[in-house]
Design a protein around this motif. Structure first.
Motif, PDB file in Angstrom:
ATOM      1  N   PHE A 149       0.888   7.019 -10.990  1.00  0.00           N
ATOM      2  CA  PHE A 149       1.100   5.616 -11.353  1.00  0.00           C
ATOM      3  C   PHE A 149       2.581   5.219 -11.310  1.00  0.00           C
ATOM      4  O   PHE A 149       2.924   4.086 -11.609  1.00  0.00           O
ATOM      5  CB  PHE A 149       0.543   5.339 -12.758  1.00  0.00           C
ATOM      6  CG  PHE A 149      -0.924   5.628 -12.884  1.00  0.00           C
ATOM      7  CD1 PHE A 149      -1.867   4.786 -12.297  1.00  0.00           C
ATOM      8  CD2 PHE A 149      -1.365   6.750 -13.565  1.00  0.00           C
ATOM      9  CE1 PHE A 149      -3.229   5.063 -12.401  1.00  0.00           C
ATOM     10  CE2 PHE A 149      -2.721   7.034 -13.676  1.00  0.00           C
ATOM     11  CZ  PHE A 149      -3.659   6.187 -13.088  1.00  0.00           C
ATOM     12  N   GLU A 150       3.449   6.162 -10.929  1.00  0.00           N
ATOM     13  CA  GLU A 150       4.882   5.895 -10.861  1.00  0.00           C
ATOM     14  C   GLU A 150       5.423   6.011  -9.448  1.00  0.00           C
ATOM     15  O   GLU A 150       6.629   6.076  -9.244  1.00  0.00           O
ATOM     16  CB  GLU A 150       5.641   6.878 -11.766  1.00  0.00           C
ATOM     17  CG  GLU A 150       5.205   6.868 -13.216  1.00  0.00           C
ATOM     18  CD  GLU A 150       5.918   7.934 -14.025  1.00  0.00           C
ATOM     19  OE1 GLU A 150       6.925   8.486 -13.529  1.00  0.00           O
ATOM     20  OE2 GLU A 150       5.479   8.230 -15.151  1.00  0.00           O
ATOM     21  N   MET A 151       4.545   6.046  -8.460  1.00  0.00           N
ATOM     22  CA  MET A 151       4.985   6.310  -7.098  1.00  0.00           C
ATOM     23  C   MET A 151       5.846   5.181  -6.538  1.00  0.00           C
ATOM     24  O   MET A 151       5.521   4.014  -6.717  1.00  0.00           O
ATOM     25  CB  MET A 151       3.767   6.504  -6.181  1.00  0.00           C
ATOM     26  CG  MET A 151       2.898   7.691  -6.520  1.00  0.00           C
ATOM     27  SD  MET A 151       1.636   7.993  -5.246  1.00  0.00           S
ATOM     28  CE  MET A 151       0.724   6.448  -5.299  1.00  0.00           C
ATOM     29  N   PRO A 152       6.931   5.522  -5.851  1.00  0.00           N
ATOM     30  CA  PRO A 152       7.699   4.501  -5.126  1.00  0.00           C
ATOM     31  C   PRO A 152       6.831   3.837  -4.054  1.00  0.00           C
ATOM     32  O   PRO A 152       5.835   4.408  -3.595  1.00  0.00           O
ATOM     33  CB  PRO A 152       8.839   5.308  -4.486  1.00  0.00           C
ATOM     34  CG  PRO A 152       8.900   6.590  -5.251  1.00  0.00           C
ATOM     35  CD  PRO A 152       7.524   6.866  -5.715  1.00  0.00           C
ATOM     36  N   LYS A 153       7.227   2.656  -3.630  1.00  0.00           N
ATOM     37  CA  LYS A 153       6.433   1.893  -2.671  1.00  0.00           C
ATOM     38  C   LYS A 153       6.202   2.663  -1.372  1.00  0.00           C
ATOM     39  O   LYS A 153       5.103   2.667  -0.817  1.00  0.00           O
ATOM     40  CB  LYS A 153       7.133   0.567  -2.365  1.00  0.00           C
ATOM     41  CG  LYS A 153       6.342  -0.337  -1.427  1.00  0.00           C
ATOM     42  CD  LYS A 153       7.052  -1.664  -1.219  1.00  0.00           C
ATOM     43  CE  LYS A 153       6.260  -2.572  -0.275  1.00  0.00           C
ATOM     44  NZ  LYS A 153       6.950  -3.865  -0.064  1.00  0.00           N
ATOM     45  N   THR A 154       7.241   3.317  -0.900  1.00  0.00           N
ATOM     46  CA  THR A 154       7.097   4.082   0.345  1.00  0.00           C
ATOM     47  C   THR A 154       6.056   5.184   0.202  1.00  0.00           C
ATOM     48  O   THR A 154       5.282   5.450   1.123  1.00  0.00           O
ATOM     49  CB  THR A 154       8.448   4.694   0.758  1.00  0.00           C
ATOM     50  OG1 THR A 154       9.373   3.637   1.029  1.00  0.00           O
ATOM     51  CG2 THR A 154       8.303   5.552   2.006  1.00  0.00           C
ATOM     52  N   MET A 155       6.012   5.827  -0.967  1.00  0.00           N
ATOM     53  CA  MET A 155       5.020   6.877  -1.188  1.00  0.00           C
ATOM     54  C   MET A 155       3.604   6.307  -1.167  1.00  0.00           C
ATOM     55  O   MET A 155       2.679   6.920  -0.627  1.00  0.00           O
ATOM     56  CB  MET A 155       5.276   7.598  -2.511  1.00  0.00           C
ATOM     57  CG  MET A 155       4.350   8.800  -2.709  1.00  0.00           C
ATOM     58  SD  MET A 155       4.442   9.562  -4.357  1.00  0.00           S
ATOM     59  CE  MET A 155       6.053  10.326  -4.263  1.00  0.00           C
ATOM     60  N   VAL A 156       3.418   5.134  -1.734  1.00  0.00           N
ATOM     61  CA  VAL A 156       2.100   4.489  -1.717  1.00  0.00           C
ATOM     62  C   VAL A 156       1.660   4.224  -0.281  1.00  0.00           C
ATOM     63  O   VAL A 156       0.510   4.490   0.101  1.00  0.00           O
ATOM     64  CB  VAL A 156       2.132   3.176  -2.522  1.00  0.00           C
ATOM     65  CG1 VAL A 156       0.796   2.427  -2.389  1.00  0.00           C
ATOM     66  CG2 VAL A 156       2.440   3.445  -3.991  1.00  0.00           C
ATOM     67  N   GLN A 157       2.568   3.709   0.529  1.00  0.00           N
ATOM     68  CA  GLN A 157       2.234   3.427   1.927  1.00  0.00           C
ATOM     69  C   GLN A 157       1.929   4.711   2.698  1.00  0.00           C
ATOM     70  O   GLN A 157       0.986   4.767   3.486  1.00  0.00           O
ATOM     71  CB  GLN A 157       3.394   2.666   2.574  1.00  0.00           C
ATOM     72  CG  GLN A 157       3.621   1.290   1.972  1.00  0.00           C
ATOM     73  CD  GLN A 157       4.959   0.679   2.352  1.00  0.00           C
ATOM     74  OE1 GLN A 157       5.894   1.396   2.742  1.00  0.00           O
ATOM     75  NE2 GLN A 157       5.073  -0.632   2.244  1.00  0.00           N
TER      76      GLN A 157
END
Length: 425
Positions: free
Chosen positions: A222-230
């Motif tokens: 739930f704390e992932m940076p945006k790039t990690m989500v993508q």
């Protein structure tokens, strides 16, 4: 710094090329194979974020931060590699797979963070590419071991019903020796940089209990940076494809190309050995491609590089359906090898530039959720899909994997990356 990955890949490559063969020899049917393989993703899901979290918070004056985990994992994995081919029942082989995967994950996860710890951002694509080289080199040899022991040393490649051939046993013994030797070489021959604030680290560790550590390990999603989500979407479809390939290539090749399902026959075991050679080829291609991908990234960018590589891998998997001559499978593996090299390096290079240095291992562990989750999904649905829609014919699992890999390539275009950094690596 990356040499230990040579040993780690001996373990993974022997597993990927031979576990389905061992399961089928011990009586497993094709529909059950994905469930039996659940050990791989589940142990990754449980072990990697925890190991990443605690390796971030470990420091020993002599052994450093990551190296204690390298050593412990290597000892346990070597034991599992020696025991696996001596399984006399299916449940024993499944238990050994759980031990092997948990141990490999203990070793492997800190190795990813190791590159982030030791190298500046402009060198990380090359650093991860070097890991890919050793992964490819180790897998080439390990995947070919049953073929080598059979054809070069005359060791028996067949056995009675429910018996694992000697060629497979000796392959796992050699793999166990290579695993512990390569990993311990890295342990004894590298030095790590101490944390920036060692006193603060010790103070935080004194305050934080085991329960808090476990909770924080799994809350990182739930704390992932945006790039990690993508990147998570890219990883999902990439690893879904890989898991389909690892589970079903032996069954697909022996039934579709060699036209046999009799695990005691010489023809089946010849086909199973050839799968090892195919896996050796794709890993050999990956070892070479690992040095070419950074050059392609310089001329284009990391996203385009990953797109091209994944599409080539998808085409390689799809092409197996049209092959009747086993020699042409080696051509299919070229595309798979290029994709494998990129999967092992480019996403990590993109991600590492977005992560804080003091939480590198933690977020690398969280990132691995999106390696293991697609494998769990694949284990849950591939058997059902094949039985319900494709008459339990395993070649269609490779077709599904090919489509999934191409989709992952397309999704790469939606990942935010710093193009200036991509041009600098």
């Amino acid at each position: 710094m990356s040499f230990g990955f040579l040993g780690i890949q001996f373990g993974f490559a022997l597993q990927n090329a031979n576990v389905s063969r061992i399961f089928e020899t011990l009586g497993a049917d094709q529909e059950a194979l994905p469930i039996l393989w659940l050990a791989a993703p589940v142990t990754g899901l449980l072990v990697q974020p925890i190991i990443g979290y605690y390796s971030d918070r470990t420091w020993h004056a002599k052994w450093g931060r990551r190296r204690p985990f390298f050593a412990i994992g290597a000892i346990l994995a070597t034991i599992a590699l020696f025991l696996m081919p001596n399984s006399t029942a299916l449940w024993m082989a499944v238990l050994m797979l759980w031990l092997m995967d948990a141990s490999i994950n203990i070793t492997m996860e800190p190795f990813r963070a190791f590159v982030g710890d030791m190298l500046p951002n402009e060198q990380r694509t090359s650093g991860f590419a070097m890991q890919s080289f050793f992964i490819g080199l180790g897998a080439v040899v390990a995947s070919a071991l049953p073929y080598i022991f059979t054809n070069w040393f005359g060791i028996s490649n067949t056995a009675g019903e429910g018996m694992i051939p000697d060629s497979v046993k000796w392959s796992f013994y050699a793999g166990g020796f290579a695993y512990i030797t390569a990993v311990m070489w890295t342990v004894f021959n590298t030095e790590e940089y101490p944390p920036d604030d060692l006193a603060k680290l010790k103070e935080e560790n004194a305050k934080r209990g085991i329960f808090e550590g476990l909770k924080e390990s799994f809350m990182g999603i739930f704390e992932m940076p945006k790039t990690m989500v993508q990147l998570a979407f890219v990883q999902f479809f990439s690893w879904f494809a890989l898991f389909a390939m690892w589970i079903y290539t032996t069954s697909a090749v022996t039934s579709h190309v060699y036209q046999t399902t009799d695990t005691t026959s010489a023809l089946y075991n010849e086909g199973a050995d050839w799968v090892g050679i195919c896996f050796a080829i794709y890993n050999g291609v990956a070892a070479l491609a690992a040095f070419l991908l950074p050059e392609l990234a310089k001329k284009t960018n990391r996203r385009v590089t990953h797109l091209v590589a994944l599409c080539l891998g998808g085409i390689g998997l799809l092409s197996v359906y049209y092959i009747s001559d086993p020699n042409y499978l080696l051509v299919s593996m070229i595309g798979v090898g290029i994709a494998w090299a990129s999967i092992l390096s480019v996403p990590y290079a993109i991600l590492s530039s977005t992560l804080p240095s003091d939480r590198m291992g933690y977020f690398m562990g969280v990132f691995n959720f999106f390696i293991v989750i697609p494998q769990i999904v694949a284990a849950g649905i591939l058997g059902f899909i094949l039985k319900s829609f494709f008459g339990n014919i395993p070649i269609y699992a490779l077709i599904i994997g090919g489509v999934s890999m191409i989709l992952a390539g397309v999704l790469t275009l939606f990942v935010k990356d710093n193009e200036a950094e991509a041009q600098a690596v």
